[in-house]
Write a protein that holds these residues in place. Structure first.
Motif, short mmCIF file in Angstrom:
data_model
loop_
_atom_site.label_atom_id
_atom_site.label_comp_id
_atom_site.label_asym_id
_atom_site.label_seq_id
_atom_site.Cartn_x
_atom_site.Cartn_y
_atom_site.Cartn_z
N UNK A 132 -27.99 -37.65 -8.66
CA UNK A 132 -27.45 -38.67 -7.76
C UNK A 132 -28.41 -39.01 -6.63
N UNK A 133 -29.03 -37.99 -6.06
CA UNK A 133 -30.01 -38.20 -4.99
C UNK A 133 -31.18 -39.04 -5.49
N UNK A 134 -31.68 -38.70 -6.67
CA UNK A 134 -32.80 -39.46 -7.25
C UNK A 134 -32.40 -40.92 -7.45
N UNK A 135 -31.21 -41.14 -8.00
CA UNK A 135 -30.75 -42.50 -8.25
C UNK A 135 -30.63 -43.29 -6.94
N UNK A 136 -30.03 -42.68 -5.93
CA UNK A 136 -29.85 -43.39 -4.66
C UNK A 136 -31.19 -43.64 -3.96
N UNK A 137 -32.05 -42.63 -3.93
CA UNK A 137 -33.33 -42.77 -3.23
C UNK A 137 -34.22 -43.82 -3.88
N UNK A 138 -34.28 -43.81 -5.21
CA UNK A 138 -35.13 -44.80 -5.88
C UNK A 138 -34.55 -46.20 -5.75
N UNK A 139 -33.24 -46.31 -5.72
CA UNK A 139 -32.60 -47.61 -5.51
C UNK A 139 -32.90 -48.14 -4.11
N UNK A 140 -32.78 -47.29 -3.12
CA UNK A 140 -33.06 -47.69 -1.73
C UNK A 140 -34.52 -48.11 -1.58
N UNK A 141 -35.43 -47.31 -2.15
CA UNK A 141 -36.86 -47.65 -2.05
C UNK A 141 -37.17 -48.95 -2.77
N UNK A 142 -36.60 -49.13 -3.95
CA UNK A 142 -36.83 -50.36 -4.71
C UNK A 142 -36.29 -51.57 -3.99
N UNK A 151 -25.60 -28.46 -8.51
CA UNK A 151 -26.74 -29.03 -7.78
C UNK A 151 -27.58 -29.95 -8.66
N UNK A 152 -27.61 -29.71 -9.97
CA UNK A 152 -28.37 -30.57 -10.87
C UNK A 152 -27.82 -31.99 -10.83
N UNK A 153 -26.50 -32.13 -10.89
CA UNK A 153 -25.92 -33.48 -10.86
C UNK A 153 -26.07 -34.11 -9.48
N UNK A 208 -36.34 -34.86 -22.57
CA UNK A 208 -35.41 -34.50 -23.64
C UNK A 208 -34.07 -34.01 -23.09
N UNK A 209 -34.12 -33.18 -22.06
CA UNK A 209 -32.88 -32.65 -21.49
C UNK A 209 -32.05 -33.76 -20.83
N UNK A 210 -32.72 -34.63 -20.08
CA UNK A 210 -31.98 -35.73 -19.43
C UNK A 210 -31.40 -36.69 -20.47
N UNK A 211 -32.11 -36.91 -21.56
CA UNK A 211 -31.59 -37.77 -22.63
C UNK A 211 -30.33 -37.15 -23.23
N UNK A 212 -30.32 -35.84 -23.38
CA UNK A 212 -29.13 -35.16 -23.91
C UNK A 212 -27.96 -35.25 -22.94
N UNK A 213 -28.24 -35.05 -21.64
CA UNK A 213 -27.19 -35.17 -20.63
C UNK A 213 -26.62 -36.59 -20.66
#
Length: 156
Positions: free
Chosen positions: A9-19, A3-5, A126-131
């Motif tokens: 993906x949801x965040x990436x798609x939603x922010x892209x659509x809004x932008x 679910x984290x991944x 920090x965690x997202x940078x590591x991922x």
């Protein structure tokens, strides 16, 4: 963990659509606002460095840069030390939209982490940078991913 991944993906798609919705009236479509934002942050960046920063292939970057140039958002200037190398420089038109572009990015961060403590914000960063670093490392060794896929137990 799956679910984290999916959330990423949801965040990436939603922010892209809004932008895209927000910046289409300025003729910034297909995520061109992301390219312009990075050029505004790094005036004089090369197209190769921009592609690397955005993690896109050079041909995709070239198409976006051409559209931004045709739209009057940037110019391509020769590098003084290497005439074949072109630097991407934001125009006055791009500078006029800089505050809105930066505001959009900041608003997403503010809303996305609105109920986070400062420590949680730092931990997330920090965690997202590591991922990201772990995933980026797969670009150099895609066989490693396939070996992992073959031996990984299926998680629900």
């Amino acid at each position: 963990m799956q679910n984290a991944f999916r959330s990423i993906g949801l965040i990436a798609r939603a922010t892209s659509i809004m932008g895209n919705r927000l910046f289409t009236p300025k003729n910034l479509q297909a995520n061109q606002f992301l390219y312009l934002l990075r050029i505004l942050e790094n005036p004089g960046i090369t197209q190769a460095d921009l592609a690397t920063q955005l993690h896109v292939d050079p041909s995709t970057c070239l198409r976006a840069v051409r559209k931004l140039s045709a739209g009057g958002y940037l110019t391509r200037e020769a590098d003084p030390t290497n005439q074949r190398r072109k630097r991407l420089v934001p125009t006055a038109k791009a500078q006029a939209d800089a505050a809105q572009l930066h505001g959009y990015e900041q608003a997403l961060l503010t809303v996305g982490t609105q109920d986070f403590t400062p420590g949680e914000r730092l931990m997330l960063q920090e965690l997202l940078a590591r991922v990201a670093a772990n995933i980026e490392g797969l670009n150099d060794d895609p066989d490693r991913l396939m070996a992992t896929v073959k031996r990984a137990p299926h998680e629900n």
